[in-house]
Design an enzyme around this catalytic site. Structure first.
Site: not given
Length: 280
Positions: A44, A117, A154
């Site tokens: 990431e 995300k 993540c």
């Protein structure tokens, strides 16, 4: 002929120089491709240091439009040259909006689109809500020339709903680029093992391989613990790296065999969507 998919994860310690990191990761991509990888996952926000540990306005200048990001442009050429798929993690600017995003580059260099995300953490050392809006793309899977992949980012990897959503959309594998390590509020808290177990659970309950690519190194006192890994569809770790080393992991999977196992386990056959209203 059996369908196979070879997955790779990259673990490294980034500098805070964008082009330096792009060049270094390109070397790892070439290494993974030479080992037969079809899909190669960098960590990431690998183009620089993890800037989200504090709230500093100057870091907004790191964001770029996804089509014009230098990592996207350069890796589009590299993906076409090597015939590999590369999910590229970037800090994205879209007008006045800022996102933590993944650009999917297909094995012919085509840009398939962007995932933003969905789950944005906000805690000591990981103050991402200052920098990123919650993603507006919804969970996505990508039909690449090598196979169908689902990619979360993540904090997404801790949520079983995200993994299940991508599995229901037909993903052959789940990939999670990551930046995780020390918890500054508690020097004794080490989440590495539970971080792994969360994703191993996704592999088990969806009968699907999982790839997690983390960074390593000390960035101004925030130490990232690496431990990147690949699991098979049973949740067994078939390749991993340590807490400090840089390198590449590669593992191959028989997708037809996995499809058969997924059907036999019945997790999708026996779902009771009529009982799941509480989830929403």
């Amino acid at each position: 002929m059996a369908r196979t998919l070879t997955l790779a994860a990259i673990q490294f310690s980034p500098s805070d120089d964008v082009q330096d990191n792009i060049t270094r990761v390109a070397g790892f991509i070439r290494e993974a491709a030479a080992k037969g990888a079809d899909v190669i996952l960098p960590p990431e926000l690998f183009c620089g240091h993890y800037f989200c540990k504090t709230q500093e306005e100057e870091h907004f200048a790191r964001a770029m439009e996804w089509q014009d990001h230098p990592a996207v442009r350069q890796y589009s050429e590299l993906a076409a040259e090597l015939g590999v798929v590369i999910p590229v993690s970037i800090y994205e600017k879209d007008g006045p909006l800022y996102f933590n995003s993944i650009v999917i580059i297909d094995a012919d260099g085509a840009l398939l689109g962007v995932y933003r995300k969905s789950h944005i953490p906000d805690g000591p050392g990981y103050q991402e809500k200052f920098y990123f809006r919650p993603g507006d793309t919804g969970f996505r899977t990508w039909s690449t020339l090598k196979g169908r992949i689902g990619v979360g980012i993540c904090w997404d990897q801790w949520f079983p709903e995200a993994a299940r959503a991508m599995a229901l959309m037909g993903a052959d594998a789940l990939l999670y680029p990551t930046a995780i390590g020390a918890e500054p509020q508690d020097a004794g808290l080490d989440t590495a093992a539970r971080w792994r177990r969360a994703m191993q659970g996704h592999a088990v309950s969806n009968v699907i391989p999982v790839v997690a690519a983390n960074r390593v190194g000390d960035e101004g006192g925030q130490v990232f613990y690496g431990t990147s890994f690949i699991t098979d569809e049973t949740g067994e770790i078939v390749g991993d790296l340590g807490r400090q080393e840089e390198g590449v992991l590669v593992a191959s999977f028989d997708l037809d065999k996995i499809d058969q196992a997924r059907a036999a386990w019945g997790f999708f056959r026996d779902r009771r969507t009529d009982l799941y209203e509480i989830l929403i």
